[in-house]
Design an enzyme around this catalytic site. Structure first.
Site, PDB file in Angstrom:
ATOM      1  N   GLU A 429     -36.499  34.481-104.606  1.00  0.00           N
ATOM      2  CA  GLU A 429     -35.908  34.073-105.813  1.00  0.00           C
ATOM      3  C   GLU A 429     -36.283  34.756-107.149  1.00  0.00           C
ATOM      4  O   GLU A 429     -35.683  35.010-108.070  1.00  0.00           O
ATOM      5  CB  GLU A 429     -36.047  32.598-106.076  1.00  0.00           C
ATOM      6  CG  GLU A 429     -35.382  31.644-104.912  1.00  0.00           C
ATOM      7  CD  GLU A 429     -36.116  31.646-103.547  1.00  0.00           C
ATOM      8  OE1 GLU A 429     -37.353  31.994-103.599  1.00  0.00           O
ATOM      9  OE2 GLU A 429     -35.903  30.977-102.680  1.00  0.00           O
ATOM     10  N   HIS A 491     -35.973  18.915-101.931  1.00  0.00           N
ATOM     11  CA  HIS A 491     -34.812  19.920-102.218  1.00  0.00           C
ATOM     12  C   HIS A 491     -34.105  19.050-103.431  1.00  0.00           C
ATOM     13  O   HIS A 491     -33.111  19.699-103.651  1.00  0.00           O
ATOM     14  CB  HIS A 491     -34.078  20.099-100.945  1.00  0.00           C
ATOM     15  CG  HIS A 491     -34.464  21.268 -99.920  1.00  0.00           C
ATOM     16  ND1 HIS A 491     -35.711  21.116 -99.611  1.00  0.00           N
ATOM     17  CD2 HIS A 491     -34.029  22.336 -99.340  1.00  0.00           C
ATOM     18  CE1 HIS A 491     -35.851  22.042 -98.811  1.00  0.00           C
ATOM     19  NE2 HIS A 491     -34.822  22.763 -98.656  1.00  0.00           N
TER      20      HIS A 491
END
Ligand SMILES: Cc1ncc(C[n+]2csc(CCOP(=O)(O)OP(=O)(O)O)c2C)c(N)n1
Length: 687
Positions: A429, A491
């Site tokens: 990322e 998450h």
């Protein structure tokens, strides 16, 4: 290999290991960098002399023999790019620009190093100083930006041909750059994509701030790069011929290249050379005097001997003919292709095409309303936008199917097909976000990517720099709340919307349905000088907007989506504010309140950042004057007080989430129409 004569005619593809200057001339040219760096840091009483002094030989060879650029046209699309990843060595870049004859980089600017309003900021800032390719300072970012620049070059070359796009990207990276984790992501991606026009010069001085590198690191960088698919070599970074030879070899490599250049930090300083003492503070008058003696530099501070300056200035003109030839090739193209190329590199998108695509989407959604997740709505939007806007290059950090960022027609970018418009970034990322910055800085590309919103933390340093630099990069970040359900609190973003909204110049969009999703995409693409985050849901949402509005209602950041029934515009007992998946909850709460004779209006807030940037009058009219204000968002309260005030009620999260089906989580955390209505009634004293 092309000869030295060819080197001056076409410096992009040619260089020679035989230097065009004598050893003595080279030394004097390199010493000019050293002296300017010492003097500027001394005058500013702050800065980093060690790197410019140590890397002066590398920079001299690179800029006077290898690179092609035009000091008079810093926007020439086919220039070689240079990234000073070790941004603390900024005086290296400023000195080189001054010596080469960049008109704005005057000696006065060098004297104003690190002063307010100068072109010579502490660390290089691309948004301040023309000719600086990217803003660096946070170590590792520049290297990863350069990977993006090399991707952009390869992609545009595939599209427009090597007559127009054929340049290299050079990086000067330090130990710190290579210790940062992001460097691994960048190196691995570059090796995988075989970006052979990327050349990293590693200032291998074995020193960082705390002292010798051996305190903290024992990586063999050559082996490390080789393992990632690079060509890597080790040279003496003070040997001009070895540097030239290594650069020449790198330019004909089929892989990206690392040149590890053994250097002495603070080269020339009598007692501080080779030591961390020269890294980040002025050398002091005595040390500078000693360095001048050692280097044989007899002119006063900030002066450059005429012959040395002349050599540098002539090197600055090496690519003039090449630039001219490039312009002629461009002019000779068929009008349509030329216009296409110029359009692509202008950073001005075709707004009419964009508007037409968005209008088409809105009409389709209005005709056949869809109850889908906004990530799915985003995919539908991209189905229309990707063909309409050729600048868009998408990708995902290994969550392609979850982020919905790959449209059906997109082909994959690979070392065998650089023309592909979708990049599998891998689970990287941070590297992805920084590479996107590089692509945008390069020009010709609007990068968008995908990951989960919770992993914006992994992208944050690069997103911050995109915001600082004013770069148009678009981050599609799905699974934007507890609404993702079973994957649980690891998450589920809770503080992320607030944390991203805290970054100046970044727009965080959280659309509530298909139509808002299309509108937010339009705004993100139109925002030439802002990065954007599109926070999108995993779960399905009802379509709340039904008609086709000619205007982009999301443009103001907030608007009344459901007026209070039976009341004059803006008049209501309660104003309910919500974003994304919670807008439908607010509208359901509005109905519950109506049953209790309470008139509530609902304001959708797809982009709090844009709303807060609106004029005070606009803000006041959207906020309205209902006595009770309630905001609802499945995130933390921070930021919402700007709309509801400290007296307003907030329905959202104040803890981490949990693992369960999402409907249950919404009930468990009290983010329901009933709880919103209760909060309003309590404020009205009616509970
Ligand atoms: C992400 C990040 N962490 C920390 C710093 C602070 N910092 C600036 S330079 C540096 C390390 C210096 O060592 P090196 O990179 O080898 O540079 P040199 O001493 O050779 O100039 C550090 C830790 C930074 N700029 N960026």
């Amino acid at each position: 290999m092309p000869s030295l004569a060819a080197a001056s005619a076409a410096p992009s593809t040619a260089a020679s290991s035989a230097s065009p200057v004598t050893r003595a001339q080279h030394d004097r040219m390199a010493n000019a960098i050293r002296a300017l760096a010492m003097d500027a840091v001394e005058q500013a009483k702050s800065g980093h002399p060690g790197l410019p002094m140590g890397a002066a030989d590398i920079a001299t060879v690179l800029f006077t023999q290898a690179m092609k650029f035009d000091p008079n046209d810093t926007a020439w699309p086919d220039r070689d790019r240079f990234v000073l990843s070790a941004g603390h060595g900024s005086m290296l870049l400023y000195a080189v620009m001054h010596l080469l004859g960049y008109p704005h980089m005057t000696i006065e600017e060098i004297k104003r190093f690190r002063q307010l309003g100068s072109l010579t900021a502490g660390h290089p800032e691309s948004h301040v100083t023309r000719g600086v390719e990217t803003t660096t300072g946070p170590l590792g970012q520049g290297l990863a930006n350069a990977v993006g620049m090399a991707i952009a070059e390869a992609h545009l070359a595939a599209e427009f041909g090597k007559d127009l796009v054929d340049h290299h990207t050079y990086v000067l990276a330090s130990d710190g750059d290579l210790m940062e984790g992001i460097s691994q992501e960048a190196i691995a991606l570059a090796g995988h994509l075989k970006l052979n026009k990327l050349v990293v010069l590693f200032d291998d001085n074995g020193i960082s701030i705390d002292g010798p590198l051996s305190l903290a690191d024992s990586v063999d960088q050559v082996k490390r790069f080789e393992a990632a698919g690079w060509a890597a070599t080790r040279i003496d970074g003070h040997d001009r011929e070895a540097i030239a030879r290594a650069l020449e070899k790198a330019r004909s490599s089929s892989k990206p290249s690392l040149i590890a250049c053994k250097t002495t930090i603070g080269f020339g300083a009598p007692t501080k050379a080779g030591s961390e003492k020269s890294h980040g503070s002025p050398l002091g008058a005595d040390e500078i005097k000693g360095a001048r003696e050692r280097l044989g530099w007899t002119v006063p501070a900030f002066e450059v001997p005429a012959d040395v300056l002349a050599s540098w200035r002539s090197a600055g003109q090496r690519a003039a003919a090449h630039h001219q030839a490039w312009k002629q090739r461009l002019a000779a193209l068929p009008a349509e292709k030329r216009a296409q190329f110029e359009q692509r590199l202008s950073s001005k998108i075709e707004t009419q095409k964009l508007a037409a695509a968005v209008r088409g989407l809105k009409e389709t959604f209005a005709k056949t309303p869809k109850e889908i997740a906004t990530r799915a709505a985003s995919e539908l939007a991209l189905d229309a936008l990707v063909p309409a806007i050729p600048e868009l290059v998408g990708g995902s950090a290994d969550l392609t199917g979850s982020n919905n960022t790959k449209t059906k027609g997109m082909t994959i970018m690979s070392s065998a097909a650089y023309g592909g418009r979708f990049i599998h970034y891998g689970v990287r990322e941070h590297g992805m976000a920084a590479a996107m910055n590089g692509m945008s800085l390069h020009g010709g590309i609007i990068p968008y990517s995908g990951t989960f919103l919770v992993f914006s933390d992994y992208c944050r340093p690069a997103i911050r720099l995109a915001a600082l630099m004013g770069q148009r990069v678009i981050h599609v970040m799905t699974h934007d709340s507890i609404g993702l359900g079973e994957d649980g609190p690891t998450h589920q973003p809770v503080e992320h919307l607030a944390a991203l909204r805290a970054i100046p110049n970044l727009n965080v969009y959280r659309p509530c349905d298909t139509i808002e999703t299309a509108e937010c995409w339009q705004l993100a693409i139109e925002s030439e000088h802002n990065p954007s985050v599109l926070a999108l849901t995993r779960q399905n949402l009802p379509q709340l907007r039904r008609g086709v509005d000619a205007d982009n209602r999301c443009a103001a950041g907030a608007y009344e989506i459901a007026p209070a029934q039976g009341r004059a515009q803006g008049k209501a007992d309660v104003s309910l504010f919500a974003s994304g998946s919670e807008v439908a909850i607010a509208i359901a709460a509005q109905r519950l309140l109506a049953e209790r004779d309470v008139a509530a209006r609902v304001v959708s807030v797809p982009c709090l950042d844009r709303f807060l940037a609106e004029a005070a009058d606009t803000r006041r009219s959207v906020i309205g004057d209902a006595p009770v204000k309630v905001a609802v968002e499945a995130g933390i309260r921070q930021g919402w007080d700007a709309l509801i005030g400290t007296d307003g009620a907030f329905v959202g999260m104040s803890s981490f989430g949990a693992s369960a089906p999402y409907q249950e989580l919404y009930r468990h955390f009290g983010i329901t129409p009933e709880k919103v209505a209760e909060a309003a009634l309590a404020k009205l004293g009616k509970s």
